[in-house]
Motif scaffolding. Structure first.
Motif, PDB file in Angstrom:
ATOM      1  N   MET A  77       0.849  -1.205   0.000  1.00  0.00           N
ATOM      2  CA  MET A  77       0.000   0.000   0.000  1.00  0.00           C
ATOM      3  C   MET A  77       0.879   1.248   0.000  1.00  0.00           C
ATOM      4  O   MET A  77       0.645   2.191  -0.748  1.00  0.00           O
ATOM      5  CB  MET A  77      -0.890   0.017   1.247  1.00  0.00           C
ATOM      6  N   GLN A  78       1.903   1.235   0.880  1.00  0.00           N
ATOM      7  CA  GLN A  78       2.830   2.384   0.933  1.00  0.00           C
ATOM      8  C   GLN A  78       3.526   2.568  -0.407  1.00  0.00           C
ATOM      9  O   GLN A  78       3.726   3.690  -0.869  1.00  0.00           O
ATOM     10  CB  GLN A  78       3.897   2.167   2.004  1.00  0.00           C
ATOM     11  N   SER A  79       3.886   1.431  -1.001  1.00  0.00           N
ATOM     12  CA  SER A  79       4.636   1.489  -2.244  1.00  0.00           C
ATOM     13  C   SER A  79       3.790   2.139  -3.345  1.00  0.00           C
ATOM     14  O   SER A  79       4.261   3.002  -4.101  1.00  0.00           O
ATOM     15  CB  SER A  79       5.048   0.063  -2.627  1.00  0.00           C
ATOM     16  N   ILE A  80       2.532   1.746  -3.408  1.00  0.00           N
ATOM     17  CA  ILE A  80       1.612   2.323  -4.400  1.00  0.00           C
ATOM     18  C   ILE A  80       1.395   3.805  -4.109  1.00  0.00           C
ATOM     19  O   ILE A  80       1.425   4.645  -5.020  1.00  0.00           O
ATOM     20  CB  ILE A  80       0.264   1.563  -4.376  1.00  0.00           C
ATOM     21  N   ALA A  81       1.175   4.133  -2.829  1.00  0.00           N
ATOM     22  CA  ALA A  81       0.944   5.531  -2.463  1.00  0.00           C
ATOM     23  C   ALA A  81       2.157   6.384  -2.827  1.00  0.00           C
ATOM     24  O   ALA A  81       2.016   7.500  -3.356  1.00  0.00           O
ATOM     25  CB  ALA A  81       0.639   5.639  -0.968  1.00  0.00           C
ATOM     26  N   ALA A  82       3.360   5.853  -2.547  1.00  0.00           N
ATOM     27  CA  ALA A  82       4.591   6.600  -2.854  1.00  0.00           C
ATOM     28  C   ALA A  82       4.674   6.888  -4.352  1.00  0.00           C
ATOM     29  O   ALA A  82       4.984   8.010  -4.769  1.00  0.00           O
ATOM     30  CB  ALA A  82       5.813   5.802  -2.392  1.00  0.00           C
ATOM     31  N   ALA A  83       4.384   5.860  -5.163  1.00  0.00           N
ATOM     32  CA  ALA A  83       4.478   6.024  -6.613  1.00  0.00           C
ATOM     33  C   ALA A  83       3.470   7.042  -7.125  1.00  0.00           C
ATOM     34  O   ALA A  83       3.748   7.804  -8.060  1.00  0.00           O
ATOM     35  CB  ALA A  83       4.262   4.667  -7.295  1.00  0.00           C
ATOM     36  N   ALA A  84       2.286   7.077  -6.507  1.00  0.00           N
ATOM     37  CA  ALA A  84       1.244   8.004  -6.972  1.00  0.00           C
ATOM     38  C   ALA A  84       1.489   9.429  -6.484  1.00  0.00           C
ATOM     39  O   ALA A  84       1.269  10.395  -7.207  1.00  0.00           O
ATOM     40  CB  ALA A  84      -0.126   7.523  -6.501  1.00  0.00           C
ATOM     41  N   MET A  85       1.993   9.574  -5.250  1.00  0.00           N
ATOM     42  CA  MET A  85       2.198  10.903  -4.683  1.00  0.00           C
ATOM     43  C   MET A  85       3.482  11.546  -5.202  1.00  0.00           C
ATOM     44  O   MET A  85       3.568  12.760  -5.329  1.00  0.00           O
ATOM     45  CB  MET A  85       2.281  10.819  -3.150  1.00  0.00           C
ATOM     46  N   PHE A  86       4.500  10.719  -5.441  1.00  0.00           N
ATOM     47  CA  PHE A  86       5.816  11.227  -5.858  1.00  0.00           C
ATOM     48  C   PHE A  86       6.250  10.527  -7.148  1.00  0.00           C
ATOM     49  O   PHE A  86       7.302   9.877  -7.174  1.00  0.00           O
ATOM     50  CB  PHE A  86       6.854  10.984  -4.757  1.00  0.00           C
TER      51      PHE A  86
ATOM     52  N   ILE B 257      -6.544  11.520  -4.199  1.00  0.00           N
ATOM     53  CA  ILE B 257      -5.615  11.129  -3.144  1.00  0.00           C
ATOM     54  C   ILE B 257      -4.848  12.370  -2.700  1.00  0.00           C
ATOM     55  O   ILE B 257      -4.787  13.362  -3.438  1.00  0.00           O
ATOM     56  CB  ILE B 257      -4.635  10.025  -3.603  1.00  0.00           C
ATOM     57  N   PRO B 258      -4.291  12.342  -1.505  1.00  0.00           N
ATOM     58  CA  PRO B 258      -3.545  13.505  -1.017  1.00  0.00           C
ATOM     59  C   PRO B 258      -2.337  13.772  -1.922  1.00  0.00           C
ATOM     60  O   PRO B 258      -1.742  12.843  -2.465  1.00  0.00           O
ATOM     61  CB  PRO B 258      -3.070  13.086   0.370  1.00  0.00           C
ATOM     62  N   THR B 259      -2.001  15.020  -2.063  1.00  0.00           N
ATOM     63  CA  THR B 259      -0.767  15.361  -2.773  1.00  0.00           C
ATOM     64  C   THR B 259       0.364  15.302  -1.762  1.00  0.00           C
ATOM     65  O   THR B 259       0.173  14.887  -0.618  1.00  0.00           O
ATOM     66  CB  THR B 259      -0.867  16.776  -3.340  1.00  0.00           C
ATOM     67  N   LYS B 260       1.546  15.728  -2.198  1.00  0.00           N
ATOM     68  CA  LYS B 260       2.697  15.696  -1.306  1.00  0.00           C
ATOM     69  C   LYS B 260       2.401  16.400   0.008  1.00  0.00           C
ATOM     70  O   LYS B 260       2.809  15.977   1.066  1.00  0.00           O
ATOM     71  CB  LYS B 260       3.886  16.414  -1.974  1.00  0.00           C
ATOM     72  N   ASP B 261       1.657  17.491  -0.095  1.00  0.00           N
ATOM     73  CA  ASP B 261       1.349  18.249   1.111  1.00  0.00           C
ATOM     74  C   ASP B 261      -0.073  17.931   1.548  1.00  0.00           C
ATOM     75  O   ASP B 261      -1.045  18.492   1.065  1.00  0.00           O
ATOM     76  CB  ASP B 261       1.479  19.748   0.820  1.00  0.00           C
ATOM     77  N   ALA B 262      -0.183  17.018   2.478  1.00  0.00           N
ATOM     78  CA  ALA B 262      -1.501  16.508   2.875  1.00  0.00           C
ATOM     79  C   ALA B 262      -2.434  17.611   3.313  1.00  0.00           C
ATOM     80  O   ALA B 262      -3.632  17.529   3.139  1.00  0.00           O
ATOM     81  CB  ALA B 262      -1.342  15.494   3.997  1.00  0.00           C
ATOM     82  N   VAL B 263      -1.871  18.684   3.912  1.00  0.00           N
ATOM     83  CA  VAL B 263      -2.702  19.742   4.461  1.00  0.00           C
ATOM     84  C   VAL B 263      -3.581  20.353   3.386  1.00  0.00           C
ATOM     85  O   VAL B 263      -4.705  20.768   3.634  1.00  0.00           O
ATOM     86  CB  VAL B 263      -1.816  20.835   5.101  1.00  0.00           C
ATOM     87  N   LEU B 264      -3.098  20.376   2.181  1.00  0.00           N
ATOM     88  CA  LEU B 264      -3.847  21.040   1.117  1.00  0.00           C
ATOM     89  C   LEU B 264      -4.661  20.066   0.265  1.00  0.00           C
ATOM     90  O   LEU B 264      -5.274  20.459  -0.702  1.00  0.00           O
ATOM     91  CB  LEU B 264      -2.885  21.831   0.223  1.00  0.00           C
ATOM     92  N   GLY B 265      -4.662  18.822   0.609  1.00  0.00           N
ATOM     93  CA  GLY B 265      -5.416  17.891  -0.246  1.00  0.00           C
ATOM     94  C   GLY B 265      -6.073  16.774   0.535  1.00  0.00           C
ATOM     95  O   GLY B 265      -5.755  15.605   0.347  1.00  0.00           O
ATOM     96  N   SER B 266      -6.981  17.141   1.432  1.00  0.00           N
ATOM     97  CA  SER B 266      -7.640  16.121   2.233  1.00  0.00           C
ATOM     98  C   SER B 266      -8.520  15.232   1.361  1.00  0.00           C
ATOM     99  O   SER B 266      -9.221  15.696   0.476  1.00  0.00           O
ATOM    100  CB  SER B 266      -8.479  16.810   3.299  1.00  0.00           C
ATOM    101  N   GLN B 267      -8.455  13.922   1.633  1.00  0.00           N
ATOM    102  CA  GLN B 267      -9.205  12.973   0.805  1.00  0.00           C
ATOM    103  C   GLN B 267     -10.692  13.031   1.131  1.00  0.00           C
ATOM    104  O   GLN B 267     -11.095  12.965   2.273  1.00  0.00           O
ATOM    105  CB  GLN B 267      -8.685  11.553   1.073  1.00  0.00           C
ATOM    106  N   GLU B 268     -11.485  13.159   0.097  1.00  0.00           N
ATOM    107  CA  GLU B 268     -12.940  13.166   0.310  1.00  0.00           C
ATOM    108  C   GLU B 268     -13.435  11.754   0.585  1.00  0.00           C
ATOM    109  O   GLU B 268     -12.871  10.782   0.135  1.00  0.00           O
ATOM    110  CB  GLU B 268     -13.652  13.683  -0.946  1.00  0.00           C
ATOM    111  N   GLU B 269     -14.534  11.656   1.320  1.00  0.00           N
ATOM    112  CA  GLU B 269     -15.155  10.351   1.536  1.00  0.00           C
ATOM    113  C   GLU B 269     -15.883   9.933   0.271  1.00  0.00           C
ATOM    114  O   GLU B 269     -16.611  10.723  -0.322  1.00  0.00           O
ATOM    115  CB  GLU B 269     -16.158  10.430   2.692  1.00  0.00           C
ATOM    116  N   SER B 270     -15.694   8.687  -0.103  1.00  0.00           N
ATOM    117  CA  SER B 270     -16.423   8.191  -1.273  1.00  0.00           C
ATOM    118  C   SER B 270     -17.892   8.044  -0.911  1.00  0.00           C
ATOM    119  O   SER B 270     -18.222   7.388   0.060  1.00  0.00           O
ATOM    120  CB  SER B 270     -15.914   6.816  -1.693  1.00  0.00           C
ATOM    121  N   PRO B 271     -18.767   8.612  -1.679  1.00  0.00           N
ATOM    122  CA  PRO B 271     -20.182   8.321  -1.459  1.00  0.00           C
ATOM    123  C   PRO B 271     -20.463   6.917  -1.991  1.00  0.00           C
ATOM    124  O   PRO B 271     -19.622   6.306  -2.647  1.00  0.00           O
ATOM    125  CB  PRO B 271     -20.888   9.373  -2.297  1.00  0.00           C
ATOM    126  N   ASN B 272     -21.636   6.413  -1.700  1.00  0.00           N
ATOM    127  CA  ASN B 272     -22.021   5.096  -2.184  1.00  0.00           C
ATOM    128  C   ASN B 272     -22.258   5.187  -3.691  1.00  0.00           C
ATOM    129  O   ASN B 272     -23.246   5.743  -4.138  1.00  0.00           O
ATOM    130  CB  ASN B 272     -23.298   4.672  -1.460  1.00  0.00           C
TER     131      ASN B 272
END
Lengths: 440, 440
Positions: free
Chosen positions: A203-212, A340-355
């Motif tokens: 999961m971390q590996s995928i997140a790292a590749a997507a964020m950076f 998904i959050p960008t490098k700076d999480a403060v500016l890109g909070s993840q929205e909740e997926s609706p159904n």
């Protein structure tokens, strides 16, 4: 034979004088909260090597705040890491290895810690992660308990030296990755040769590749998921509930008293069921009883029961209860759906997926991973019940349909379930080595 | 938006004066031992109907000893039963319906108990078990808590009216069946038209057919097993451990104090995971959160978590903790391998299987079921993780290779996992009706 005769005798006797019958003895019951770290291991199968790692790692200290995706703040943070193989001059040969829930930075033995690491046979000269070619760095995650800042760390804002406990902020996989890249910044490492991980490490590996995406050369995710599904959440929920029900947990503030060993033991008992597979246990334990000469009772009786008991007891002494709760929750929350959050999480909070519909959910997942265009290896295991193989296929499908033309996807038929990545040096090792060393 | 601005502000502030940072608030934690039987059911899926059945059944009282397979004795025993449809003159139209672990004799509503039963839609005129044709009898098992003698019954040999508790002898599926046939004896029912059961009821059904082949006309076993495999044992072991760890369990002697509600809730949480399937939960819960407006915390958060919590809470009030322990252990011990007990358990104690080869284990299983020559229907569900479909195939294969030429074997592709037999009136109902009414 004696028992049979005895029973017949008892029966005859009772027919004549049923009122003189003796009461049945009390059935033997286990002392469930008995924790004996020296219980004899159940032989016969490969077990991963997890130790309570308390030394032998380096610390990257960051005197800056880390604001978490869901709002809490760490005024400063430390990351424990270990490394193997030499860093080359332009710092271009780094592999960042991410851990699963129970893993520490100690992936491989070295002079400062001679205990075998959890990927001992995957790292070394000529092995899957080749130390003759690469500089491998493995960190302990934020929220963990093996040297990095986590719930068992002292809260620097507390006046009395108190630990964080449940004042530790909710941590996500994205937060773990952001912390790791701050460490890479401090080390002057601009771009990774590869990001590699299994289970939550995947999961971390995928997140790292997507964020950076510009900082990750190749991506490997083994037995991971692009988002946790309800069965995995359910299995971790049961573990957390059992642990939090232990009165010794005390809402997470147990550091000055008895830790919730019983809750941890029971939680790990449940977890262990999710780590292996039916076919392995059929072969290894079948219906063999631990003490066939004894009549059945409620103490661990079948060999599989003594095995689970032992795995539970062992874990109490190697892991922090709050880390288990925070990190297992981080796994539940993991979702690569857009945004998904960008490098700076403060500016890109993840929205909740609706159904939403299945098609639109997949579309959001594809969009969330759309920056992942580097060569990617996805490995899944057909006998995995925790991260079932359809979840690996989901990752590969989303990446391919998102335009990544260098996605390798393998399904393994080993019987070791989710734990395969810790055990199967042949199938897992070969695929990893090929992906890391091939000229793309 | 406000939250985002707030976070940015906090962050700016901390950059300037990190030492004035407020401590993080404590993360919200659940009150795990809160038991609220009125928790709102999670809507959206079919749930089986289980009630705490305390009346509306008849009692068959047996003033004779029942010596159990593993040695204990009941000086007398009662069996609670209910019935539907008229008994014909020669008593040849009887179907004996066996229950699973949580089931009572209340399979269908009637004038003495109007609540829907657990097989409400399977029993009635023209339905799968056709009350215009058959006289259906359903019993509560020995060891249960719905009227039959079990751990919560008063021990007739105790001087002070004490309940059995863990002085209740270890009970096996074979003991349950022997008690049922003593009831049939008392009723003057010589031969059953059919023995029918699902889950542990299927185990009973198979045992009945093997022990009393001349008294069972047709056999139906749905989502059952000829022997429990290590994964099922593991899942039930975890439930028992969690329950027995509740101090209120008090080694089974809790009847005059607070029952172990928390342990029961946690045990049922685990059990519920094994009753359904990934595909159903994907469709029904996905990753939807119960209260999306709240930040994540450790209280039940995803919808799947609130569902599990609710299922756990509901169960505390409908089932006896000791019955759960005894009956779940009986399921673990179930093994049709030769030699199985004969009608008189005292003279035919089951030997422990040594660790033997797969082929010889199958041979013993085939031999143990070799008396089952009546027409047989075996149903399995591909999404069942507790009694996986290969176990159904194992039953069918052993019967066929043992010379039974009238074995029907169907695999169902429903998404309801182990609970399918409680829900799927179309696929399950049709197969059952066909088998019961066809001229063989």
């Amino acid at each position: 034979m004696f028992r049979k005769l005895q029973r017949i005798a008892i029966r005859q006797f009772h027919r004549n004088a049923p009122n003189l019958l003796d009461r049945n003895p009390i059935v033997r019951t286990p002392i469930v909260d008995k924790i004996d770290p020296r219980t004899k291991a159940v032989e016969g199968g490969p077990e991963p090597s997890y130790e309570n790692v308390v030394s032998g790692y380096s610390i990257s200290t960051h005197r800056e705040t880390l604001t978490m995706l869901h709002g809490g703040v760490l005024p400063e943070f430390k990351i424990a890491y270990e490394s193997w193989g030499e860093l080359n001059e332009d710092k271009s040969n780094v592999i960042l290895l991410h851990t699963g829930l129970s893993g520490s930075s100690h992936a491989k033995s070295h002079s400062k810690n001679l205990h075998p690491g959890w990927w001992e046979k995957f790292i070394g000269p000529g092995l899957a992660l080749d130390t003759d070619k690469f500089h491998i760095i493995c960190t302990n995650v934020i929220g963990g308990c093996y040297g990095s800042t986590g719930p068992s760390s002292v809260d620097p804002l507390a006046k009395n030296g108190e630990r964080y406990g449940t004042r530790f902020p909710i941590v996500t996989v994205f937060d773990m990755v952001r912390a790791q890249f701050k460490m890479l910044d401090a080390m002057g490492i601009q771009k990774l040769h590869a990001s590699v991980g299994s289970s939550m490490g995947g999961m971390q590996s995928i997140a790292a590749a997507a964020m950076f995406p510009e900082r990750v050369g190749r991506l490997i995710a083994i037995s991971a998921a692009a988002r946790s599904h309800p069965v995995s959440i359910a299995m971790r929920f049961a573990q957390r509930q059992v642990l939090m029900a232990d009165p010794n947990w005390a809402n997470g503030f147990y550091y000055n008293s008895s830790p919730p060993h019983l809750g941890m033991k029971l939680a790990r008992t449940i977890a262990t069921i999710t780590y292996r597979s039916g076919p392995e246990w059929e072969e290894r334990f079948g219906r063999v009883r631990a003490n066939p000469e004894e009549e059945p009772s409620f103490v661990p009786d079948f060999l599989i029961e003594t095995y689970l008991n032992h795995q539970g007891e062992k874990f109490c002494y190697t892991y922090d209860a709050n880390s288990l709760i925070y990190i297992s929750k981080a796994m539940d929350m993991f979702d690569m759906s857009h945004p998904i959050p960008t490098k700076d999480a403060v500016l890109g909070s993840q929205e909740e997926s609706p159904n939403c519909s299945k098609a639109s959910a997949l579309e959001k997942l594809q969009k969330g991973m759309s920056t992942i265009k580097m060569p990617t290896l996805i490995l899944g295991v057909q006998s995995d019940i925790l991260f079932p193989v359809w979840q690996q296929k989901e990752i590969a499908d989303c990446l391919r349909s998102g335009g990544n033309e260098r996605v390798t996807y393998y399904e393994l038929d080993t019987i070791y379930g989710h734990d395969t990545f810790l055990i199967d040096t042949v199938n897992v090792g070969g695929a990893v080595k090929g992906h890391l060393e091939m000229d793309y």
